[in-house]
Write a protein that holds these residues in place. Structure first.
Motif, PDB file in Angstrom:
ATOM      1  N   SER A 140      -6.031   0.349  -7.420  1.00  0.00           N
ATOM      2  CA  SER A 140      -5.067  -0.648  -6.949  1.00  0.00           C
ATOM      3  C   SER A 140      -5.533  -1.286  -5.651  1.00  0.00           C
ATOM      4  O   SER A 140      -5.410  -2.500  -5.452  1.00  0.00           O
ATOM      5  CB  SER A 140      -3.697   0.004  -6.737  1.00  0.00           C
ATOM      6  OG  SER A 140      -3.174   0.498  -7.945  1.00  0.00           O
TER       7      SER A 140
ATOM      8  N   GLU B 133       3.562  -2.709  -2.133  1.00  0.00           N
ATOM      9  CA  GLU B 133       4.759  -1.926  -2.428  1.00  0.00           C
ATOM     10  C   GLU B 133       4.699  -1.457  -3.883  1.00  0.00           C
ATOM     11  O   GLU B 133       4.413  -2.243  -4.788  1.00  0.00           O
ATOM     12  CB  GLU B 133       6.005  -2.769  -2.193  1.00  0.00           C
ATOM     13  CG  GLU B 133       7.320  -2.107  -2.562  1.00  0.00           C
ATOM     14  CD  GLU B 133       7.521  -0.770  -1.849  1.00  0.00           C
ATOM     15  OE1 GLU B 133       7.704   0.238  -2.555  1.00  0.00           O
ATOM     16  OE2 GLU B 133       7.485  -0.737  -0.605  1.00  0.00           O
ATOM     17  N   ARG B 134       4.960  -0.161  -4.102  1.00  0.00           N
ATOM     18  CA  ARG B 134       4.879   0.372  -5.467  1.00  0.00           C
ATOM     19  C   ARG B 134       6.218   0.350  -6.201  1.00  0.00           C
ATOM     20  O   ARG B 134       6.267   0.505  -7.422  1.00  0.00           O
ATOM     21  CB  ARG B 134       4.336   1.794  -5.438  1.00  0.00           C
ATOM     22  CG  ARG B 134       5.231   2.819  -4.772  1.00  0.00           C
ATOM     23  CD  ARG B 134       4.594   4.196  -4.823  1.00  0.00           C
ATOM     24  NE  ARG B 134       5.385   5.206  -4.133  1.00  0.00           N
ATOM     25  CZ  ARG B 134       5.046   6.487  -4.042  1.00  0.00           C
ATOM     26  NH1 ARG B 134       3.907   6.886  -4.582  1.00  0.00           N
ATOM     27  NH2 ARG B 134       5.810   7.335  -3.401  1.00  0.00           N
TER      28      ARG B 134
ATOM     29  N   ALA C 287       1.865  -2.520  -6.288  1.00  0.00           N
ATOM     30  CA  ALA C 287       0.799  -1.566  -6.583  1.00  0.00           C
ATOM     31  C   ALA C 287       1.065  -0.269  -5.843  1.00  0.00           C
ATOM     32  O   ALA C 287       1.851  -0.225  -4.892  1.00  0.00           O
ATOM     33  CB  ALA C 287      -0.561  -2.136  -6.175  1.00  0.00           C
ATOM     34  N   ASP C 288       0.383   0.783  -6.295  1.00  0.00           N
ATOM     35  CA  ASP C 288       0.455   2.079  -5.629  1.00  0.00           C
ATOM     36  C   ASP C 288      -0.705   2.158  -4.645  1.00  0.00           C
ATOM     37  O   ASP C 288      -1.872   2.210  -5.047  1.00  0.00           O
ATOM     38  CB  ASP C 288       0.351   3.199  -6.657  1.00  0.00           C
ATOM     39  CG  ASP C 288       0.599   4.580  -6.053  1.00  0.00           C
ATOM     40  OD1 ASP C 288       0.518   4.706  -4.813  1.00  0.00           O
ATOM     41  OD2 ASP C 288       0.865   5.526  -6.819  1.00  0.00           O
TER      42      ASP C 288
END
Length: 235
Positions: free
Chosen positions: A56, A30-31, A49-50
């Protein structure tokens, strides 16, 4: 399996919980920090993270995953995640969520998608499945194999009602995989008889759907009826 899910919203968390209950290892990516809620699914591995950035995904060791699920609410993001998972990390199976029906045509193997799950199409299919008797309803498409999961509810007038499964001359590239009878799920055997009201679940290619419909419902594509075959041997 080890499964990575991009998107930890309601959909992503629900998928994660179901997979964990079935014994799989799950990583939620989840970004948005405000949606990072490990307490909602504590058994999962959570990564802030993206999922659209290769670096990532490398840090998250995406290559170790058997399946990647692109489950965000943004179709563009889901397409990018799918493409990266397949082309950069050689993930064996990529499942992508389709949010807008007009984007469904993009979710194919060129974008790395093996299975596209369209919420509008699935809801429409479930409505059709619930109310339609005597016609073929497509429930899901498996992109990688170009096969579909389809359902036919058997009307009493169908030619093979009362006949054994072995009597039904299905075309090539079509298989009867389940019979739903009342509250029972039957794995069909050659000796099982078909009954009016049975929900027949098939896996078949798009090219033979019309042939499956014709055999099961007793009408050729030209509208002529197909007579039921006798179950006994001819002397």
């Amino acid at each position: 399996m080890r499964v990575a899910i991009a998107g930890a919203g309601n959909v992503g968390r629900s998928i994660a919980q179901e997979l964990i209950e079935n014994g799989h290892q799950v990583m939620l990516i989840e970004r948005a920090a405000e949606r990072l809620r490990p307490e909602r699914v504590p058994q999962a591995e959570w990564v802030l993270a993206d999922a659209c950035e290769v670096a990532s995904l490398q840090e998250a060791d995406l290559a170790s995953c058997d399946v990647v699920v692109a489950a965000t609410g943004d179709d563009k993001v889901n397409l990018v995640v799918s493409l990266l998972a397949k082309t950069e990390f050689a993930v064996g199976r990529v499942v992508a969520r389709v949010n807008r029906a007009e984007n469904e045509w993009l979710f194919n193997d060129q974008w790395g998608v093996d299975v596209a799950v369209s919420k509008p199409r699935l809801m429409a299919a479930l409505v059709e499945e619930a109310v339609t008797v005597g016609d073929l309803v497509r429930l899901m498409t498996f992109r990688q194999s170009e096969a579909n999961l389809v359902e036919i509810t058997l009307p009493g007038s169908a030619p093979y009602v009362g006949h054994a499964v072995r009597d039904v001359p299905l075309p090539h590239d079509a298989a009867l995989v389940a019979i739903l009878r009342g509250k029972r799920v039957l794995v069909p055997t050659p000796d099982d008889p078909l009954e009016a009201g049975d929900e027949l679940i098939f896996v078949c290619t798009t090219e033979v759907e019309d042939s499956v419909r014709a055999v099961i419902l007793g009408a050729r594509p030209d509208g002529a009826e197909i007579p039921a075959q006798s179950g006994g041997e001819q002397s």
